[in-house]
Design an enzyme around this catalytic site. Structure first.
Site, PDB file in Angstrom:
ATOM      1  N   GLU A   1     -14.867  33.039 -16.097  1.00 57.40           N
ATOM      2  CA  GLU A   1     -15.463  33.761 -15.300  1.00 57.40           C
ATOM      3  C   GLU A   1     -16.006  33.403 -13.925  1.00 57.40           C
ATOM      4  OE1 GLU A   1     -19.929  36.174 -15.999  1.00 57.40           O
ATOM      5  OE2 GLU A   1     -19.290  34.591 -17.284  1.00 57.40           O
TER       6      GLU A   1
ATOM      7  N   SER B   1     -25.994  30.599 -12.643  1.00 60.79           N
ATOM      8  CA  SER B   1     -26.859  30.597 -11.205  1.00 60.79           C
ATOM      9  C   SER B   1     -26.079  29.912 -10.317  1.00 60.79           C
ATOM     10  CB  SER B   1     -28.503  30.547 -11.371  1.00 60.79           C
ATOM     11  OG  SER B   1     -28.655  29.281 -11.698  1.00 60.79           O
TER      12      SER B   1
ATOM     13  N   TYR C   1     -24.121  36.997 -24.129  1.00 60.15           N
ATOM     14  CA  TYR C   1     -24.481  35.594 -23.862  1.00 60.15           C
ATOM     15  C   TYR C   1     -26.014  35.412 -23.534  1.00 60.15           C
ATOM     16  CZ  TYR C   1     -19.513  34.717 -22.644  1.00 60.15           C
ATOM     17  OH  TYR C   1     -18.175  34.595 -22.584  1.00 60.15           O
TER      18      TYR C   1
END
Length: 413
Positions: free
Chosen positions: A242, A369, A126
């Protein structure tokens, strides 16, 4: 009367009977490739998956029944969709996108091998040097050439890139539309010519991450998940898997039972430091315990309340897990006192504490993040207005962007 799960489906006793009958005929105590393939073909490998995706369309509760019957006779390979994320992450990282967007050809090629374990481990292609938090800005390009796509570009922070047998690739197939609309999502065999994986040394001394260079790599078009231009939608499914996996707490090494089992590792650290009775330490232990339990329960709620609830809770769980990991590893580090100043490979316990402190930052970066999770929560959960987007609606070819790759030994890739 037989038991029937609240979510519907076959009678539990009927399921048990069917599984036992099948096992009595097929299980002979040998766990090999042929056995695993037979489990997949019979729909036992992932009973809660759709029938046309090698499952039986049952509830997760019935999958648990199947798993229990297999375990009773020592048989393997059943209900792998129930496996914890940290043990088999690609059951979800690849499985979820295939379930949501995979056509017959790509599902036929990858799902049976994924469920049987034959496919092996994978990696995520990615992030790029110029596209990390803003994944829609990827510049790796995939140009159609007959039955293949020719892929050129660079990926970075690729976990397990050297061990992976396949990768999940986000690449740009259309430069004439806005950035989110021109992406496509592929499953890529990592042994294809033109793929170069190089390790990145970390502060811990290890090299779990890699940079991956793709030079004129011929990727079969049949490996695309979804349609051309649907890559952003497919990616959201993969990222949700994920993030939910990274937000889930792993079991600790403690053998204690009950509530303290959720903090047994830190209790043992306090005892080794002779500070188990320190009121300040005990207060910190309870704070971490409350965070761990609350986040665990929130994750369970996301799983049981359905897709809509999960979509709003997943970023909350992942963000909270970052705080849990940082707080727990920092407490363990401080409990070691000045001994924590030594990063000593000859002291496994102390080294593990030091490594965990540094490694905890992975959860704050991977899968989006902490700052990105806050944006998602603000915009998608709380309904706050989005910030200004200078490139909104602009064809990607006209967007000002950073360099797609960085100089490496031997010249520019």
């Amino acid at each position: 009367m037989g038991e029937t799960p609240a979510s519907g489906g076959p009678d539990v006793q009927a399921v048990r009977h069917e599984v036992r009958e099948w096992l009595s005929e097929h299980w002979h105590g040998t766990d090999d490739a042929d056995w695993r393939r037979s489990v997949v073909a019979a729909g036992w490998a992932a009973p809660s998956w759709p029938v046309d995706k090698y499952g039986r369309g049952w509830s997760r509760a019935l999958s648990e029944v199947v798993a229990a019957e297999f375990a009773e006779v020592g048989a393997t390979g059943a209900a792998v969709e129930l496996t914890p994320f940290h043990k088999e992450p690609y059951i979800r990282l690849l499985g979820d996108p295939l379930l949501a967007f995979g056509g017959p050809e790509v599902c036929r090629e990858y799902l049976p091998r994924l469920l049987s374990g034959e496919l092996g481990t994978g990696c995520l292609l990615y992030s790029e040097p110029g596209a990390g938090s803003d994944l829609a800005a990827v510049q790796t390009r995939a140009d159609r050439d007959g039955e293949d796509y020719i892929v050129n570009g660079q990926k970075i922070w690729t976990t397990a890139g050297r061990q992976a047998r396949f990768g999940l690739l986000l690449a740009r197939t259309d430069w004439d539309v806005p950035k989110h609309a021109g992406l496509s999502f592929f499953v890529v065999p990592m042994d294809l010519p033109g793929i170069d994986v190089r390790p990145i040394r970390q502060i811990t001394g290890e090299a779990d991450f890699n940079e991956v260079f793709l030079t004129d790599v011929r990727v079969p078009a049949r490996g695309m998940i979804g349609s051309p231009g649907e890559g952003w939608k497919v990616l959201q499914v993969a990222l949700a898997a994920e993030r939910s996996g990274m937000g889930g707490a792993r079991p600790t090494a403690s053998k204690r039972k009950g509530m303290l089992d959720a903090i047994g590792d830190l209790v043992e650290a306090a005892r080794r430091a002779g500070r188990a009775d320190d009121p300040v330490v005990r207060q910190e232990l309870m704070r971490v315990l409350s965070w761990r339990l609350t986040n665990k329960w929130t994750g369970q709620r996301a799983m049981t309340e359905g897709r809509r609830a999960a979509s709003s809770l997943v970023p909350v769980v992942k963000l909270a897990q970052s705080r849990v990991l940082h707080s727990a590893s920092d407490l363990a580090f401080r409990l070691q006192g000045q001994e924590s100043l030594r990063y000593d490979y000859d002291e496994p316990m102390k080294n593990k504490v030091d490594r965990n402190l540094m490694f905890s930052f992975i959860n704050s970066i991977g899968g989006g993040s902490d700052q990105i999770q806050r944006n998602i929560i603000g915009e998608r959960v709380l309904g706050l207005p989005k910030g200004f987007e200078a490139d909104k609606g602009v064809p990607f070819k006209d967007v000002r962007r950073s360099s797609a790759s960085r100089p490496v030994s031997g010249g520019q890739q």
